[in-house]
Motif scaffolding. Structure first.
Motif, PDB file in Angstrom:
ATOM      1  N   ILE A  52     -28.561  35.521 143.432  1.00 19.93           N
ATOM      2  CA  ILE A  52     -29.922  35.347 143.901  1.00 19.93           C
ATOM      3  C   ILE A  52     -30.606  34.431 142.894  1.00 19.93           C
ATOM      4  O   ILE A  52     -30.418  34.581 141.673  1.00 19.93           O
ATOM      5  CB  ILE A  52     -30.682  36.675 144.052  1.00 19.93           C
ATOM      6  CG1 ILE A  52     -32.060  36.401 144.692  1.00 19.93           C
ATOM      7  CG2 ILE A  52     -30.810  37.427 142.742  1.00 19.93           C
ATOM      8  CD1 ILE A  52     -32.783  37.645 145.166  1.00 19.93           C
ATOM      9  N   GLY A  53     -31.345  33.453 143.388  1.00 21.23           N
ATOM     10  CA  GLY A  53     -31.955  32.496 142.476  1.00 21.23           C
ATOM     11  C   GLY A  53     -33.148  31.795 143.105  1.00 21.23           C
ATOM     12  O   GLY A  53     -33.567  32.117 144.215  1.00 21.23           O
ATOM     13  N   GLU A  54     -33.649  30.845 142.354  1.00 19.49           N
ATOM     14  CA  GLU A  54     -34.806  30.087 142.821  1.00 19.49           C
ATOM     15  C   GLU A  54     -34.490  28.599 142.843  1.00 19.49           C
ATOM     16  O   GLU A  54     -33.555  28.142 142.175  1.00 19.49           O
ATOM     17  CB  GLU A  54     -36.005  30.344 141.901  1.00 19.49           C
ATOM     18  CG  GLU A  54     -35.789  29.874 140.467  1.00 19.49           C
ATOM     19  CD  GLU A  54     -36.988  30.141 139.569  1.00 19.49           C
ATOM     20  OE1 GLU A  54     -38.012  30.586 140.085  1.00 19.49           O
ATOM     21  OE2 GLU A  54     -36.873  29.892 138.353  1.00 19.49           O
ATOM     22  N   PHE A 115     -33.233  29.345 137.393  1.00 18.23           N
ATOM     23  CA  PHE A 115     -32.766  30.712 137.173  1.00 18.23           C
ATOM     24  C   PHE A 115     -32.063  31.284 138.396  1.00 18.23           C
ATOM     25  O   PHE A 115     -32.515  31.136 139.530  1.00 18.23           O
ATOM     26  CB  PHE A 115     -33.941  31.624 136.814  1.00 18.23           C
ATOM     27  CG  PHE A 115     -33.537  33.051 136.610  1.00 18.23           C
ATOM     28  CD1 PHE A 115     -32.983  33.466 135.413  1.00 18.23           C
ATOM     29  CD2 PHE A 115     -33.681  33.990 137.627  1.00 18.23           C
ATOM     30  CE1 PHE A 115     -32.578  34.784 135.228  1.00 18.23           C
ATOM     31  CE2 PHE A 115     -33.287  35.313 137.452  1.00 18.23           C
ATOM     32  CZ  PHE A 115     -32.742  35.705 136.242  1.00 18.23           C
ATOM     33  N   CYS A 116     -30.955  31.950 138.145  1.00 17.83           N
ATOM     34  CA  CYS A 116     -30.292  32.752 139.158  1.00 17.83           C
ATOM     35  C   CYS A 116     -29.496  33.832 138.438  1.00 17.83           C
ATOM     36  O   CYS A 116     -29.249  33.751 137.234  1.00 17.83           O
ATOM     37  CB  CYS A 116     -29.379  31.910 140.058  1.00 17.83           C
ATOM     38  SG  CYS A 116     -27.928  31.237 139.239  1.00 17.83           S
ATOM     39  N   ALA A 117     -29.125  34.859 139.146  1.00 20.86           N
ATOM     40  CA  ALA A 117     -28.416  35.986 138.543  1.00 20.86           C
ATOM     41  C   ALA A 117     -27.362  36.514 139.507  1.00 20.86           C
ATOM     42  O   ALA A 117     -27.581  36.570 140.719  1.00 20.86           O
ATOM     43  CB  ALA A 117     -29.393  37.103 138.175  1.00 20.86           C
ATOM     44  N   PRO A 118     -26.205  36.927 138.982  1.00 22.04           N
ATOM     45  CA  PRO A 118     -25.144  37.492 139.827  1.00 22.04           C
ATOM     46  C   PRO A 118     -25.248  39.013 139.905  1.00 22.04           C
ATOM     47  O   PRO A 118     -25.746  39.665 138.972  1.00 22.04           O
ATOM     48  CB  PRO A 118     -23.872  37.088 139.071  1.00 22.04           C
ATOM     49  CG  PRO A 118     -24.287  37.140 137.624  1.00 22.04           C
ATOM     50  CD  PRO A 118     -25.749  36.726 137.588  1.00 22.04           C
ATOM     51  N   LEU A 142     -35.854  38.868 143.059  1.00 20.41           N
ATOM     52  CA  LEU A 142     -35.681  37.750 142.131  1.00 20.41           C
ATOM     53  C   LEU A 142     -36.691  37.805 140.999  1.00 20.41           C
ATOM     54  O   LEU A 142     -36.347  37.638 139.827  1.00 20.41           O
ATOM     55  CB  LEU A 142     -35.787  36.434 142.898  1.00 20.41           C
ATOM     56  CG  LEU A 142     -35.520  35.094 142.191  1.00 20.41           C
ATOM     57  CD1 LEU A 142     -36.710  34.605 141.384  1.00 20.41           C
ATOM     58  CD2 LEU A 142     -34.280  35.159 141.307  1.00 20.41           C
ATOM     59  N   GLU A 143     -37.951  38.050 141.311  1.00 21.20           N
ATOM     60  CA  GLU A 143     -38.990  38.082 140.291  1.00 21.20           C
ATOM     61  C   GLU A 143     -38.749  39.216 139.302  1.00 21.20           C
ATOM     62  O   GLU A 143     -38.982  39.063 138.102  1.00 21.20           O
ATOM     63  CB  GLU A 143     -40.365  38.236 140.939  1.00 21.20           C
ATOM     64  CG  GLU A 143     -41.529  38.098 139.973  1.00 21.20           C
ATOM     65  CD  GLU A 143     -41.536  36.769 139.232  1.00 21.20           C
ATOM     66  OE1 GLU A 143     -41.904  36.757 138.033  1.00 21.20           O
ATOM     67  OE2 GLU A 143     -41.160  35.748 139.838  1.00 21.20           O
ATOM     68  N   SER A 144     -38.262  40.345 139.789  1.00 20.67           N
ATOM     69  CA  SER A 144     -37.967  41.473 138.911  1.00 20.67           C
ATOM     70  C   SER A 144     -36.860  41.119 137.926  1.00 20.67           C
ATOM     71  O   SER A 144     -36.958  41.396 136.722  1.00 20.67           O
ATOM     72  CB  SER A 144     -37.559  42.700 139.726  1.00 20.67           C
ATOM     73  OG  SER A 144     -38.606  43.118 140.581  1.00 20.67           O
ATOM     74  N   LEU A 145     -35.796  40.496 138.422  1.00 21.03           N
ATOM     75  CA  LEU A 145     -34.692  40.116 137.551  1.00 21.03           C
ATOM     76  C   LEU A 145     -35.125  39.050 136.547  1.00 21.03           C
ATOM     77  O   LEU A 145     -34.804  39.137 135.355  1.00 21.03           O
ATOM     78  CB  LEU A 145     -33.514  39.601 138.382  1.00 21.03           C
ATOM     79  CG  LEU A 145     -32.867  40.591 139.351  1.00 21.03           C
ATOM     80  CD1 LEU A 145     -31.674  39.936 140.049  1.00 21.03           C
ATOM     81  CD2 LEU A 145     -32.424  41.858 138.644  1.00 21.03           C
ATOM     82  N   LYS A 146     -35.861  38.068 137.018  1.00 19.97           N
ATOM     83  CA  LYS A 146     -36.269  36.979 136.132  1.00 19.97           C
ATOM     84  C   LYS A 146     -37.196  37.477 135.035  1.00 19.97           C
ATOM     85  O   LYS A 146     -37.137  37.011 133.888  1.00 19.97           O
ATOM     86  CB  LYS A 146     -36.959  35.871 136.942  1.00 19.97           C
ATOM     87  CG  LYS A 146     -37.259  34.625 136.114  1.00 19.97           C
ATOM     88  CD  LYS A 146     -37.853  33.522 136.975  1.00 19.97           C
ATOM     89  CE  LYS A 146     -38.139  32.281 136.126  1.00 19.97           C
ATOM     90  NZ  LYS A 146     -38.757  31.199 136.953  1.00 19.97           N
ATOM     91  N   SER A 147     -38.045  38.449 135.336  1.00 23.75           N
ATOM     92  CA  SER A 147     -38.973  38.970 134.329  1.00 23.75           C
ATOM     93  C   SER A 147     -38.241  39.725 133.227  1.00 23.75           C
ATOM     94  O   SER A 147     -38.802  39.960 132.153  1.00 23.75           O
ATOM     95  CB  SER A 147     -40.000  39.900 134.992  1.00 23.75           C
ATOM     96  OG  SER A 147     -39.396  41.108 135.449  1.00 23.75           O
TER      97      SER A 147
END
Length: 228
Positions: A52-54, A115-118, A142-147
């Motif tokens: 998930i990313g932006e 930013f993205c996260a697996p 996404l916002e939760s992970l990025k924060s």
């Protein structure tokens, strides 16, 4: 220097199949009674991942994208497929070539890849179960992970307390006896269905001492008991 592994944003575990040689020392392998070898089907869930990313540069209404099936590569990169009905933001993502692409994960420095996260699909399923929802809002997710991400690039996971698994999130993930619970599928629990199916016919008079495995530091033990 070599490459490095990156880890699931939700559980902190590896996002690739864990490998060990059958002739390795027992100190560098999992208990054979739990995982027969590195090809054990009980390890397949580790490779079932998504991103998930932006995409800040997209002209789409939503700048958030969710990938199709993905695969861990070297040097903090993950290759991905766009998946069915791909989000518009992934289609014009730099590095996306047709139906697939490759991107570095956990990058927050604003340079190169956004930013993205697996995450494991089974970890996301368990999170949805815990939250009581059928699906996560991708923008909130996404916002939760990025924060919770570390500043800069080259990150291997989020900057959160994952529990005892953290000490195993090294440059590369290595199997060790007594840590099998870190790579056990949290949804399709290994051996549990077979055990339940055999209960009506088992001879309880012949039961020996129950075999237990270390679960200290397992982040999933913090969930309520009614979450399967």
């Amino acid at each position: 220097m070599g490459g490095w592994d990156v880890y699931c944003a939700l559980c902190g575990g590896p996002i690739r199949r864990v490998w060990w040689d059958a002739d390795d020392s027992p100190h560098a392998a999992y208990d054979r009674e739990v995982f027969a070898n590195s090809d054990d089907p009980g390890l397949e869930w580790l490779e079932d991942i998504r991103l998930i990313g932006e995409n800040p540069a997209t002209a789409s209404d939503s700048k958030v994208w969710l990938s199709g099936p993905a695969r861990a590569e070297e040097y903090g990169a993950v290759s991905y497929q766009n998946g069915e009905n791909p989000d518009p933001a992934i289609l014009d993502l730099e590095g996306c070539d047709g139906d697939s692409g490759c991107i570095r994960v956990y990058n927050t420095d604003g340079v190169d890849d956004p930013f993205c996260a697996p995450f494991h699909t089974h970890c996301k399923k368990l999170l949805c179960k815990y939250l009581g929802v059928s699906e996560l809002n991708k923008e909130v997710f996404l916002e939760s992970l990025k924060s919770l991400a570390e500043e800069g690039d080259g990150g291997r996971a989020l900057d959160i307390e994952y529990g005892d698994i953290r000490e195993h999130m090294e440059q590369y993930w290595w199997p060790q006896p007594g840590t099998e619970h870190f790579v056990c599928d949290p949804v399709e629990v290994k051996g549990l269905a077979e055990f339940y199916n055999q209960l009506p016919t088992r001879d309880t008079s012949d039961f020996g001492s129950p075999r237990t495995y270390n679960t200290e530091g397992d982040p999933f033990t913090r969930l309520p008991a009614d979450v399967p």
